[in-house]
Design a protein around this motif. Structure first.
Motif, PDB file in Angstrom:
ATOM      1  N   ALA A  10       0.269  -1.198  -0.344  1.00  0.00           N
ATOM      2  CA  ALA A  10      -0.143   0.044  -0.161  1.00  0.00           C
ATOM      3  C   ALA A  10       1.223   0.500   0.169  1.00  0.00           C
ATOM      4  CB  ALA A  10      -0.871   0.153   0.952  1.00  0.00           C
ATOM      5  N   GLU A  11      -0.169   2.342  -0.970  1.00  0.00           N
ATOM      6  CA  GLU A  11       1.013   3.339  -0.005  1.00  0.00           C
ATOM      7  C   GLU A  11       0.963   4.588   1.093  1.00  0.00           C
ATOM      8  OE1 GLU A  11       2.696   4.863  -2.600  1.00  0.00           O
ATOM      9  OE2 GLU A  11       2.217   3.555  -4.292  1.00  0.00           O
ATOM     10  N   PRO A  12       1.843   4.926   1.478  1.00  0.00           N
ATOM     11  CA  PRO A  12       1.233   5.390   3.154  1.00  0.00           C
ATOM     12  C   PRO A  12       0.379   5.716   3.519  1.00  0.00           C
ATOM     13  CG  PRO A  12       3.460   5.993   2.143  1.00  0.00           C
ATOM     14  CD  PRO A  12       2.259   5.146   0.531  1.00  0.00           C
ATOM     15  N   GLU A  13      -0.699   6.840   2.507  1.00  0.00           N
ATOM     16  CA  GLU A  13      -2.086   7.246   2.589  1.00  0.00           C
ATOM     17  C   GLU A  13      -3.092   6.039   3.120  1.00  0.00           C
ATOM     18  OE1 GLU A  13      -1.333   7.605  -2.212  1.00  0.00           O
ATOM     19  OE2 GLU A  13      -0.171   7.832  -0.443  1.00  0.00           O
ATOM     20  N   ASP A  14      -2.519   4.678   2.208  1.00  0.00           N
ATOM     21  CA  ASP A  14      -3.851   4.275   2.524  1.00  0.00           C
ATOM     22  C   ASP A  14      -3.367   2.975   3.436  1.00  0.00           C
ATOM     23  OD1 ASP A  14      -4.424   4.518  -0.139  1.00  0.00           O
ATOM     24  OD2 ASP A  14      -3.687   3.420  -0.903  1.00  0.00           O
ATOM     25  N   HIS A  15      -2.317   3.757   4.299  1.00  0.00           N
ATOM     26  CA  HIS A  15      -1.910   2.642   5.550  1.00  0.00           C
ATOM     27  C   HIS A  15      -2.692   1.945   6.608  1.00  0.00           C
ATOM     28  CE1 HIS A  15       2.729   3.069   4.572  1.00  0.00           C
ATOM     29  NE2 HIS A  15       1.521   2.284   3.858  1.00  0.00           N
ATOM     30  N   GLY A  20      -5.929   2.505   6.436  1.00  0.00           N
ATOM     31  CA  GLY A  20      -7.491   1.796   5.611  1.00  0.00           C
ATOM     32  C   GLY A  20      -6.525   0.206   5.958  1.00  0.00           C
ATOM     33  N   GLU A  21      -5.896  -0.298   5.397  1.00  0.00           N
ATOM     34  CA  GLU A  21      -5.101  -1.599   5.275  1.00  0.00           C
ATOM     35  C   GLU A  21      -5.310  -2.365   6.814  1.00  0.00           C
ATOM     36  OE1 GLU A  21      -5.073  -3.507   2.625  1.00  0.00           O
ATOM     37  OE2 GLU A  21      -5.567  -1.818   1.441  1.00  0.00           O
ATOM     38  N   LEU A  22      -4.398  -1.213   7.818  1.00  0.00           N
ATOM     39  CA  LEU A  22      -4.085  -1.928   9.596  1.00  0.00           C
ATOM     40  C   LEU A  22      -5.795  -2.450   9.926  1.00  0.00           C
ATOM     41  CD1 LEU A  22      -1.536   1.180  10.838  1.00  0.00           C
ATOM     42  CD2 LEU A  22      -1.822  -1.679  10.571  1.00  0.00           C
ATOM     43  N   ALA A  23      -6.343  -1.165   8.986  1.00  0.00           N
ATOM     44  CA  ALA A  23      -8.432  -1.352   9.199  1.00  0.00           C
ATOM     45  C   ALA A  23      -8.934  -2.843   9.273  1.00  0.00           C
ATOM     46  CB  ALA A  23      -9.193  -0.111   9.110  1.00  0.00           C
ATOM     47  N   ASP A  24      -8.885  -3.494   7.830  1.00  0.00           N
ATOM     48  CA  ASP A  24      -8.754  -4.541   7.327  1.00  0.00           C
ATOM     49  C   ASP A  24      -8.388  -5.921   8.585  1.00  0.00           C
ATOM     50  OD1 ASP A  24     -10.348  -3.283   5.365  1.00  0.00           O
ATOM     51  OD2 ASP A  24      -8.422  -3.561   3.840  1.00  0.00           O
ATOM     52  N   ILE A  25      -7.253  -5.493   8.781  1.00  0.00           N
ATOM     53  CA  ILE A  25      -6.237  -6.800   9.317  1.00  0.00           C
ATOM     54  C   ILE A  25      -6.853  -6.253  10.872  1.00  0.00           C
ATOM     55  CG2 ILE A  25      -3.787  -6.457  10.443  1.00  0.00           C
ATOM     56  CD1 ILE A  25      -3.171  -5.638   8.275  1.00  0.00           C
ATOM     57  N   TYR A  26      -7.137  -5.496  11.561  1.00  0.00           N
ATOM     58  CA  TYR A  26      -7.711  -5.114  12.860  1.00  0.00           C
ATOM     59  C   TYR A  26      -9.031  -6.112  12.384  1.00  0.00           C
ATOM     60  CZ  TYR A  26     -10.324  -4.172  16.909  1.00  0.00           C
ATOM     61  OH  TYR A  26     -11.067  -3.882  17.915  1.00  0.00           O
ATOM     62  N   GLU A  27      -9.472  -6.193  11.494  1.00  0.00           N
ATOM     63  CA  GLU A  27     -11.363  -6.273  11.819  1.00  0.00           C
ATOM     64  C   GLU A  27     -11.255  -8.041  11.149  1.00  0.00           C
ATOM     65  OE1 GLU A  27     -15.169  -6.307  11.580  1.00  0.00           O
ATOM     66  OE2 GLU A  27     -13.917  -4.351  11.410  1.00  0.00           O
TER      67      GLU A  27
END
Length: 113
Positions: free
Chosen positions: A56-61, A63-70
């Motif tokens: 991911a690009e830094p601005e998408d980190h 959202g990706e962390l939120a996906d991992i959390y879920e």
């Protein structure tokens, strides 16, 4: 006349994904996983989301962390652990083995003889 296209995914998706696909005028073929399939599917999803974070690009980190959390929350619940139990276990491990705040990279270990 447009040509039909079928894409095969074979992966765990969020609960509303089929609804979103249908709203776009496409057809989603889904099934409910058996209990014995859920933990391996969640682990595969965790790996998938971690790879997406890596790319991911830094601005998408976030959202990706939120996906991992879920996915992690779903996996913990499926395995019978509460959020509080996971946090307590993390605190315990951090107390015994440390966290990652010092940014240490282990290159090698030599036995002393």
């Amino acid at each position: 006349m447009s040509q039909e296209e079928t894409i095969t995914y074979g992966k765990l998706v969020r609960d509303r994904i089929p609804e979103i696909i249908e709203a776009e005028g496409r057809t989603a073929i889904v099934r409910v996983l058996a209990e014995s399939e859920l933990v391996p599917a969640l682990i595969d999803k965790l790996v998938e989301e971690a790879e997406e974070l890596r790319e991911a690009e830094p601005e998408d980190h976030l959202g990706e962390l939120a996906d991992i959390y879920e996915v992690l929350a779903a996996l913990a619940g499926t395995l019978g652990f509460s959020y509080e139990q996971v946090l307590e276990s993390a605190r315990h491990k951090r107390g015994k083995r440390g966290g990652f705040s010092r940014r240490l990279w282990l290159d090698e270990v030599t036995s002393g003889q």
